[in-house]
Write a protein that holds these residues in place. Structure first.
Motif, PDB file in Angstrom:
ATOM      1  N   SER A 175       0.840  -1.200   0.000  1.00 53.72           N
ATOM      2  CA  SER A 175       0.000   0.000   0.000  1.00 53.72           C
ATOM      3  C   SER A 175       0.869   1.242   0.000  1.00 53.72           C
ATOM      4  O   SER A 175       1.993   1.244   0.511  1.00 53.72           O
ATOM      5  CB  SER A 175      -0.922   0.017   1.225  1.00 53.72           C
ATOM      6  OG  SER A 175      -0.166   0.114   2.426  1.00 53.72           O
ATOM      7  N   ARG A 176       0.335   2.284  -0.619  1.00 54.22           N
ATOM      8  CA  ARG A 176       0.920   3.615  -0.524  1.00 54.22           C
ATOM      9  C   ARG A 176      -0.057   4.489   0.254  1.00 54.22           C
ATOM     10  O   ARG A 176      -1.262   4.473  -0.028  1.00 54.22           O
ATOM     11  CB  ARG A 176       1.137   4.202  -1.921  1.00 54.22           C
ATOM     12  CG  ARG A 176       2.367   3.680  -2.647  1.00 54.22           C
ATOM     13  CD  ARG A 176       2.421   4.245  -4.043  1.00 54.22           C
ATOM     14  NE  ARG A 176       3.672   3.962  -4.726  1.00 54.22           N
ATOM     15  CZ  ARG A 176       3.785   3.929  -6.050  1.00 54.22           C
ATOM     16  NH1 ARG A 176       2.718   4.135  -6.807  1.00 54.22           N
ATOM     17  NH2 ARG A 176       4.945   3.674  -6.610  1.00 54.22           N
ATOM     18  N   TRP A 177       0.469   5.260   1.183  1.00 52.84           N
ATOM     19  CA  TRP A 177      -0.369   6.047   2.083  1.00 52.84           C
ATOM     20  C   TRP A 177      -1.332   6.971   1.332  1.00 52.84           C
ATOM     21  O   TRP A 177      -2.457   7.204   1.772  1.00 52.84           O
ATOM     22  CB  TRP A 177       0.526   6.878   3.011  1.00 52.84           C
ATOM     23  CG  TRP A 177      -0.227   7.703   4.008  1.00 52.84           C
ATOM     24  CD1 TRP A 177      -0.662   7.307   5.244  1.00 52.84           C
ATOM     25  CD2 TRP A 177      -0.629   9.072   3.860  1.00 52.84           C
ATOM     26  NE1 TRP A 177      -1.309   8.341   5.875  1.00 52.84           N
ATOM     27  CE2 TRP A 177      -1.302   9.442   5.044  1.00 52.84           C
ATOM     28  CE3 TRP A 177      -0.484  10.018   2.842  1.00 52.84           C
ATOM     29  CZ2 TRP A 177      -1.824  10.719   5.236  1.00 52.84           C
ATOM     30  CZ3 TRP A 177      -1.007  11.292   3.036  1.00 52.84           C
ATOM     31  CH2 TRP A 177      -1.672  11.625   4.221  1.00 52.84           C
ATOM     32  N   GLN A 178      -0.912   7.477   0.182  1.00 49.09           N
ATOM     33  CA  GLN A 178      -1.717   8.463  -0.540  1.00 49.09           C
ATOM     34  C   GLN A 178      -3.073   7.913  -0.980  1.00 49.09           C
ATOM     35  O   GLN A 178      -4.003   8.669  -1.240  1.00 49.09           O
ATOM     36  CB  GLN A 178      -0.965   8.954  -1.785  1.00 49.09           C
ATOM     37  CG  GLN A 178       0.263   9.792  -1.467  1.00 49.09           C
ATOM     38  CD  GLN A 178       1.509   8.951  -1.243  1.00 49.09           C
ATOM     39  OE1 GLN A 178       1.427   7.739  -1.051  1.00 49.09           O
ATOM     40  NE2 GLN A 178       2.658   9.597  -1.271  1.00 49.09           N
ATOM     41  N   GLY A 179      -3.200   6.567  -1.092  1.00 49.49           N
ATOM     42  CA  GLY A 179      -4.460   5.975  -1.521  1.00 49.49           C
ATOM     43  C   GLY A 179      -4.325   4.958  -2.627  1.00 49.49           C
ATOM     44  O   GLY A 179      -5.171   4.891  -3.533  1.00 49.49           O
ATOM     45  N   GLU A 180      -3.279   4.125  -2.569  1.00 48.82           N
ATOM     46  CA  GLU A 180      -3.065   3.100  -3.587  1.00 48.82           C
ATOM     47  C   GLU A 180      -2.707   1.768  -2.937  1.00 48.82           C
ATOM     48  O   GLU A 180      -1.941   1.737  -1.972  1.00 48.82           O
ATOM     49  CB  GLU A 180      -1.924   3.492  -4.533  1.00 48.82           C
ATOM     50  CG  GLU A 180      -2.181   4.741  -5.349  1.00 48.82           C
ATOM     51  CD  GLU A 180      -0.992   5.121  -6.205  1.00 48.82           C
ATOM     52  OE1 GLU A 180      -1.093   6.119  -6.936  1.00 48.82           O
ATOM     53  OE2 GLU A 180       0.062   4.434  -6.141  1.00 48.82           O
ATOM     54  N   ILE A 181      -3.242   0.682  -3.510  1.00 55.64           N
ATOM     55  CA  ILE A 181      -2.851  -0.665  -3.102  1.00 55.64           C
ATOM     56  C   ILE A 181      -2.478  -1.447  -4.355  1.00 55.64           C
ATOM     57  O   ILE A 181      -3.257  -1.514  -5.313  1.00 55.64           O
ATOM     58  CB  ILE A 181      -3.965  -1.384  -2.326  1.00 55.64           C
ATOM     59  CG1 ILE A 181      -4.279  -0.628  -1.035  1.00 55.64           C
ATOM     60  CG2 ILE A 181      -3.559  -2.817  -2.007  1.00 55.64           C
ATOM     61  CD1 ILE A 181      -5.323  -1.269  -0.159  1.00 55.64           C
ATOM     62  N   TRP A 182      -1.293  -2.039  -4.323  1.00 54.14           N
ATOM     63  CA  TRP A 182      -0.714  -2.718  -5.476  1.00 54.14           C
ATOM     64  C   TRP A 182      -0.526  -4.213  -5.224  1.00 54.14           C
ATOM     65  O   TRP A 182      -0.209  -4.627  -4.109  1.00 54.14           O
ATOM     66  CB  TRP A 182       0.645  -2.110  -5.815  1.00 54.14           C
ATOM     67  CG  TRP A 182       0.595  -0.708  -6.300  1.00 54.14           C
ATOM     68  CD1 TRP A 182       0.457   0.435  -5.546  1.00 54.14           C
ATOM     69  CD2 TRP A 182       0.691  -0.270  -7.661  1.00 54.14           C
ATOM     70  NE1 TRP A 182       0.447   1.541  -6.340  1.00 54.14           N
ATOM     71  CE2 TRP A 182       0.594   1.147  -7.650  1.00 54.14           C
ATOM     72  CE3 TRP A 182       0.843  -0.934  -8.868  1.00 54.14           C
ATOM     73  CZ2 TRP A 182       0.652   1.902  -8.812  1.00 54.14           C
ATOM     74  CZ3 TRP A 182       0.905  -0.180 -10.030  1.00 54.14           C
ATOM     75  CH2 TRP A 182       0.801   1.210 -10.004  1.00 54.14           C
ATOM     76  N   THR A 219      -7.849   5.215  -4.197  1.00 53.55           N
ATOM     77  CA  THR A 219      -8.856   6.023  -3.489  1.00 53.55           C
ATOM     78  C   THR A 219      -8.407   7.476  -3.318  1.00 53.55           C
ATOM     79  O   THR A 219      -8.930   8.194  -2.479  1.00 53.55           O
ATOM     80  CB  THR A 219      -9.157   5.407  -2.107  1.00 53.55           C
ATOM     81  OG1 THR A 219      -7.924   5.308  -1.367  1.00 53.55           O
ATOM     82  CG2 THR A 219      -9.770   4.032  -2.243  1.00 53.55           C
ATOM     83  N   LYS A 220      -7.450   7.890  -4.121  1.00 47.44           N
ATOM     84  CA  LYS A 220      -6.932   9.257  -3.991  1.00 47.44           C
ATOM     85  C   LYS A 220      -8.009  10.292  -4.297  1.00 47.44           C
ATOM     86  O   LYS A 220      -8.061  11.349  -3.678  1.00 47.44           O
ATOM     87  CB  LYS A 220      -5.720   9.456  -4.903  1.00 47.44           C
ATOM     88  CG  LYS A 220      -4.514   8.582  -4.550  1.00 47.44           C
ATOM     89  CD  LYS A 220      -3.264   9.021  -5.279  1.00 47.44           C
ATOM     90  CE  LYS A 220      -3.395   8.892  -6.796  1.00 47.44           C
ATOM     91  NZ  LYS A 220      -3.557   7.481  -7.216  1.00 47.44           N
ATOM     92  N   ALA A 221      -8.867  10.000  -5.269  1.00 50.36           N
ATOM     93  CA  ALA A 221      -9.883  10.975  -5.683  1.00 50.36           C
ATOM     94  C   ALA A 221     -10.859  11.310  -4.554  1.00 50.36           C
ATOM     95  O   ALA A 221     -11.384  12.423  -4.495  1.00 50.36           O
ATOM     96  CB  ALA A 221     -10.640  10.453  -6.899  1.00 50.36           C
ATOM     97  N   ILE A 222     -11.115  10.349  -3.676  1.00 46.65           N
ATOM     98  CA  ILE A 222     -12.026  10.603  -2.555  1.00 46.65           C
ATOM     99  C   ILE A 222     -11.254  10.908  -1.271  1.00 46.65           C
ATOM    100  O   ILE A 222     -11.827  10.926  -0.187  1.00 46.65           O
ATOM    101  CB  ILE A 222     -12.993   9.416  -2.331  1.00 46.65           C
ATOM    102  CG1 ILE A 222     -12.215   8.113  -2.045  1.00 46.65           C
ATOM    103  CG2 ILE A 222     -13.905   9.227  -3.524  1.00 46.65           C
ATOM    104  CD1 ILE A 222     -13.100   6.952  -1.658  1.00 46.65           C
TER     105      ILE A 222
END
Length: 292
Positions: free
Chosen positions: A236-243, A256-259
């Motif tokens: 996961s990246r804190w900004q809102g991404e899971i890879w 989930t960066k947009a929200i």
């Protein structure tokens, strides 16, 4: 009669010759190609938004308990005594938002020998699970931003994002096992004892001689790290991404960066393939089914 027999025999001989010379019919072989599944996450549930500034989730395989670290403020380095550890159920109900209180800005967690170990800015904290009491604290020399934690066979490993160090705790003592890891955060240990981490260079592992090998250079600046096995990982990246990642590919499963919903230090229920996501400023934990 003899003439007819002669011609009949000649005809049979010709048929045999032509059948032997003609190309033989072969069966067409159709090779089946296995369908390649794209890794994905499907939302199962979310808790109520009362787990204030939750940074990390830990699933206890032995008991099914889900622990959540709550910073309880806007400052991840604030020493205000408001931080806590909460407990939620496997269906997303908040059992106790402040199971243990009196911390500052708790982040990563790991369990070893009946104790829950937590990083708290520049302190390494031991909580006795049976009594829900803080049983010990260690001030880590030179520490600035202690972050993720992982345990393996009696040793507990934890990172310092600001100093680039990896520390190890065992038998009441803390040592530094690695330095020079820029923005090191997520850490995990495989079943064979191999340490893996996420820093500015990507996903890497530590070799027996203390050197590191870069596994994936695309997923940089990661927060939480899950070892799936067979060379596959979730980061996961804190900004809102899971890879989903391995040594050759990476797939963005959640954005989930947009929200403005963060994806901090994720937890994992391996038996049910469920990823638990602390949303930080959204103050709730979200559970996703992992399909890969």
């Amino acid at each position: 009669m003899k003439t007819n027999l002669k011609f009949a025999l000649l005809g049979l001989s010709a048929t045999l010759v032509f059948s032997q010379c003609a190309p033989q019919k072969t069966e067409e072989v159709v090779e089946e190609v296995a369908e390649v599944k794209t890794p994905s996450l499907t939302l199962l549930w979310e808790t109520a938004d009362s787990l204030m500034t939750n940074e990390s989730v830990l699933f206890d395989d032995a008991t099914g308990t889900i622990y959540v670290s709550n910073i309880e403020g806007q400052d991840p380095l604030g020493k205000d005594g408001k931080g806590s550890i909460g407990i939620i159920s496997k269906d997303g109900k908040i059992i106790n938002a402040s199971w243990v209180s009196g911390l500052n800005a708790p982040k990563g967690m790991a369990i070893s020998n009946g104790k829950l170990y937590v990083t708290d800015i520049d302190e390494f904290v031991e909580i006795d699970i049976a009594t829900a009491k803080i049983s010990n604290k260690w001030k880590v020399e030179g520490a600035q931003f202690l972050n993720d934690v992982a345990a393996h066979e009696g040793k507990v490993y934890f990172t310092d994002m600001n100093t680039g160090k990896v520390h190890a705790y065992a038998d009441g003592g803390i040592t530094t096992i690695s330095e020079g890891n820029e923005s090191i955060n997520g850490i995990a240990v495989s079943t064979d004892g191999t340490i893996l981490g996420l820093d500015a260079s990507g996903l890497k592992k530590w070799n027996a001689d203390g050197t590191t090998t870069l596994i994936n250079s695309a997923v940089t600046g990661g927060d939480g790290l899950i070892i799936l096995g067979d060379g596959n990982f979730v980061a996961s990246r804190w900004q809102g991404e899971i890879w989903f990642a391995n040594d050759s590919t990476q797939t963005l499963m959640l954005d989930t960066k947009a929200i403005e919903s963060n994806t901090a230090d994720i937890g994992y229920n391996a038996a049910e393939k469920i990823v638990y996501v602390p949303t930080f400023f959204k103050n709730k934990v979200a559970a996703y089914k992992l399909d890969y």
